[in-house]
Scaffold this active site. Structure first.
Site, PDB file in Angstrom:
ATOM      1  N   LYS A  95       0.833  -1.210   0.000  1.00  0.00           N
ATOM      2  CA  LYS A  95       0.000   0.000   0.000  1.00  0.00           C
ATOM      3  C   LYS A  95       0.868   1.261   0.000  1.00  0.00           C
ATOM      4  O   LYS A  95       0.584   2.208  -0.725  1.00  0.00           O
ATOM      5  CB  LYS A  95      -0.950   0.028   1.221  1.00  0.00           C
ATOM      6  CG  LYS A  95      -1.942  -1.125   1.251  1.00  0.00           C
ATOM      7  CD  LYS A  95      -3.002  -0.938   2.335  1.00  0.00           C
ATOM      8  CE  LYS A  95      -2.478  -0.968   3.762  1.00  0.00           C
ATOM      9  NZ  LYS A  95      -1.944  -2.269   4.174  1.00  0.00           N
ATOM     10  N   ARG A 120     -10.304   0.271   8.319  1.00  0.00           N
ATOM     11  CA  ARG A 120      -9.921  -1.092   8.678  1.00  0.00           C
ATOM     12  C   ARG A 120     -11.054  -1.826   9.385  1.00  0.00           C
ATOM     13  O   ARG A 120     -10.887  -2.995   9.746  1.00  0.00           O
ATOM     14  CB  ARG A 120      -8.710  -1.065   9.599  1.00  0.00           C
ATOM     15  CG  ARG A 120      -7.364  -1.209   8.871  1.00  0.00           C
ATOM     16  CD  ARG A 120      -6.311  -0.829   9.867  1.00  0.00           C
ATOM     17  NE  ARG A 120      -5.072  -1.535   9.789  1.00  0.00           N
ATOM     18  CZ  ARG A 120      -3.951  -0.968   9.320  1.00  0.00           C
ATOM     19  NH1 ARG A 120      -3.976   0.236   8.806  1.00  0.00           N
ATOM     20  NH2 ARG A 120      -2.822  -1.625   9.373  1.00  0.00           N
ATOM     21  N   ARG A 134      11.327  -6.254   4.961  1.00  0.00           N
ATOM     22  CA  ARG A 134      11.192  -4.849   5.381  1.00  0.00           C
ATOM     23  C   ARG A 134      11.839  -4.629   6.755  1.00  0.00           C
ATOM     24  O   ARG A 134      12.421  -3.587   7.019  1.00  0.00           O
ATOM     25  CB  ARG A 134       9.706  -4.488   5.433  1.00  0.00           C
ATOM     26  CG  ARG A 134       9.440  -3.069   5.884  1.00  0.00           C
ATOM     27  CD  ARG A 134       8.030  -2.636   5.558  1.00  0.00           C
ATOM     28  NE  ARG A 134       7.058  -3.043   6.545  1.00  0.00           N
ATOM     29  CZ  ARG A 134       5.742  -2.908   6.400  1.00  0.00           C
ATOM     30  NH1 ARG A 134       5.241  -2.421   5.298  1.00  0.00           N
ATOM     31  NH2 ARG A 134       4.915  -3.283   7.343  1.00  0.00           N
ATOM     32  N   ARG A 161      10.723  -1.256  11.958  1.00  0.00           N
ATOM     33  CA  ARG A 161       9.451  -0.881  12.565  1.00  0.00           C
ATOM     34  C   ARG A 161       9.158  -1.830  13.708  1.00  0.00           C
ATOM     35  O   ARG A 161       9.192  -3.043  13.549  1.00  0.00           O
ATOM     36  CB  ARG A 161       8.331  -0.992  11.520  1.00  0.00           C
ATOM     37  CG  ARG A 161       8.140   0.286  10.735  1.00  0.00           C
ATOM     38  CD  ARG A 161       7.127   0.113   9.647  1.00  0.00           C
ATOM     39  NE  ARG A 161       5.837  -0.394  10.105  1.00  0.00           N
ATOM     40  CZ  ARG A 161       4.754  -0.382   9.342  1.00  0.00           C
ATOM     41  NH1 ARG A 161       4.807   0.111   8.130  1.00  0.00           N
ATOM     42  NH2 ARG A 161       3.623  -0.852   9.790  1.00  0.00           N
ATOM     43  N   ARG A 187      -0.989  -8.508  13.859  1.00  0.00           N
ATOM     44  CA  ARG A 187      -1.472  -7.619  12.789  1.00  0.00           C
ATOM     45  C   ARG A 187      -2.168  -8.418  11.693  1.00  0.00           C
ATOM     46  O   ARG A 187      -3.198  -8.006  11.173  1.00  0.00           O
ATOM     47  CB  ARG A 187      -0.311  -6.804  12.206  1.00  0.00           C
ATOM     48  CG  ARG A 187       0.184  -5.749  13.175  1.00  0.00           C
ATOM     49  CD  ARG A 187       1.498  -5.157  12.727  1.00  0.00           C
ATOM     50  NE  ARG A 187       1.343  -4.338  11.553  1.00  0.00           N
ATOM     51  CZ  ARG A 187       2.263  -4.180  10.615  1.00  0.00           C
ATOM     52  NH1 ARG A 187       3.408  -4.810  10.702  1.00  0.00           N
ATOM     53  NH2 ARG A 187       2.046  -3.398   9.594  1.00  0.00           N
TER      54      ARG A 187
HETATM   55  P1  AMP Z   1      -0.025   0.453   9.121  1.00  0.00           P
HETATM   56  O1  AMP Z   1       1.237   1.178   8.894  1.00  0.00           O
HETATM   57  O2  AMP Z   1      -1.135   0.945   8.229  1.00  0.00           O
HETATM   58  O3  AMP Z   1       0.132  -1.040   9.035  1.00  0.00           O
HETATM   59  O4  AMP Z   1      -0.533   0.793  10.609  1.00  0.00           O
HETATM   60  C1  AMP Z   1       0.294   0.538  11.730  1.00  0.00           C
HETATM   61  C2  AMP Z   1      -0.566   0.370  12.989  1.00  0.00           C
HETATM   62  O5  AMP Z   1      -1.319   1.577  13.229  1.00  0.00           O
HETATM   63  C3  AMP Z   1      -1.626  -0.734  12.908  1.00  0.00           C
HETATM   64  O6  AMP Z   1      -1.091  -2.010  13.222  1.00  0.00           O
HETATM   65  C4  AMP Z   1      -2.619  -0.249  13.958  1.00  0.00           C
HETATM   66  O7  AMP Z   1      -2.138  -0.472  15.273  1.00  0.00           O
HETATM   67  C5  AMP Z   1      -2.618   1.251  13.730  1.00  0.00           C
HETATM   68  N1  AMP Z   1      -3.602   1.640  12.699  1.00  0.00           N
HETATM   69  C6  AMP Z   1      -3.338   2.195  11.475  1.00  0.00           C
HETATM   70  N2  AMP Z   1      -4.456   2.450  10.800  1.00  0.00           N
HETATM   71  C7  AMP Z   1      -5.474   2.044  11.596  1.00  0.00           C
HETATM   72  C8  AMP Z   1      -6.884   2.011  11.454  1.00  0.00           C
HETATM   73  N3  AMP Z   1      -7.484   2.450  10.331  1.00  0.00           N
HETATM   74  N4  AMP Z   1      -7.616   1.523  12.490  1.00  0.00           N
HETATM   75  C9  AMP Z   1      -7.034   1.088  13.617  1.00  0.00           C
HETATM   76  N5  AMP Z   1      -5.715   1.051  13.814  1.00  0.00           N
HETATM   77  C10 AMP Z   1      -4.927   1.529  12.821  1.00  0.00           C
END
Ligand code: AMP
Length: 188
Positions: free
Chosen positions: A14, A89, A128, A134, A145
């Site tokens: 993404k 999400r 990654r 991260r 996740r």
């Molecule tokens: P990402 O980089 O999009 O994978 O997001 C990293 C972390 O941020 C996720 O594992 C969640 O803990 C939190 N997060 C990001 N976007 C959302 C969302 N739309 N709803 C809930 N938690 C989120």
């Protein structure tokens, strides 16, 4: 105004595809993951509130995520279009997003789901991990996740499918070819 949701499991690409879409279409990029990381890095009150949750790999509660998203939309009243990456999400998040767009006299025009197998996602995140460091890419957090994706986030797909807004793109293969398949869908 043209608004796009880019959807897919962690590690689906993404972020990579978002960068290319922004460059081509000039979207305002809204990545809730990046926003949460910014808040935790800068130790804001929101960052302090969500740090543990993010590091565990769980989803941040809807009311917190939706409030942050709304604030971000309000900061960009002149946007020609938004690219939502990592949001929605959950179904309540998808409903809130539709409501926000409606209030602006707009809508989500394209939902693009990157279709990637779990095995591919795991292999990509392992890679990654060696470059990005991260905290939430560690093994047990990654499992969380991926579970969050397949138990909660996946339900967002039928929400959009029922409304005829879902476009699925094969997310495995050459980055530029994947981008070309996405770009083919988006008509401004
Ligand atoms: P990402 O980089 O999009 O994978 O997001 C990293 C972390 O941020 C996720 O594992 C969640 O803990 C939190 N997060 C990001 N976007 C959302 C969302 N739309 N709803 C809930 N938690 C989120």
């Amino acid at each position: 105004m043209t608004n796009v949701v880019l959807f897919g499991p962690p590690g689906a690409g993404k972020g990579t595809q978002s960068e290319k879409l922004i460059q081509k279409y000039g979207f305002v990029h809204i990545s809730t993951g990046n926003l949460f990381r910014w808040h935790t890095k800068n130790d804001t009150p929101l960052g302090q509130r969500v740090k543990e949750i993010i590091n565990s790999g769980a989803l941040v509660p809807d009311e917190v995520t939706i409030a942050m998203l709304q604030e971000e939309l309000n900061k960009n009243p002149l946007a020609k279009g938004f690219l939502f990456d990592g949001f929605p999400r959950t179904v309540p998040q998808a409903e809130a997003l539709d409501q926000f767009m409606k209030e602006q006299g707009s809508a989500i025009h394209y939902v693009v789901a990157l279709n990637v197998t779990e095995a591919e996602v795991r292999a990509r995140i392992a890679k990654r991990r060696t470059v990005e460091n991260r905290a939430d890419d560690e093994e047990e957090k990654l499992n969380k996740r991926i579970t969050e994706y397949f138990t909660k986030t996946i339900h967002v797909l039928p929400y959009y499918e029922k409304q005829g807004r879902l476009n699925t793109v094969n997310g495995i293969g050459d980055i530029d070819e994947i981008f070309a398949s996405i770009a083919e869908l988006i008509k401004l």
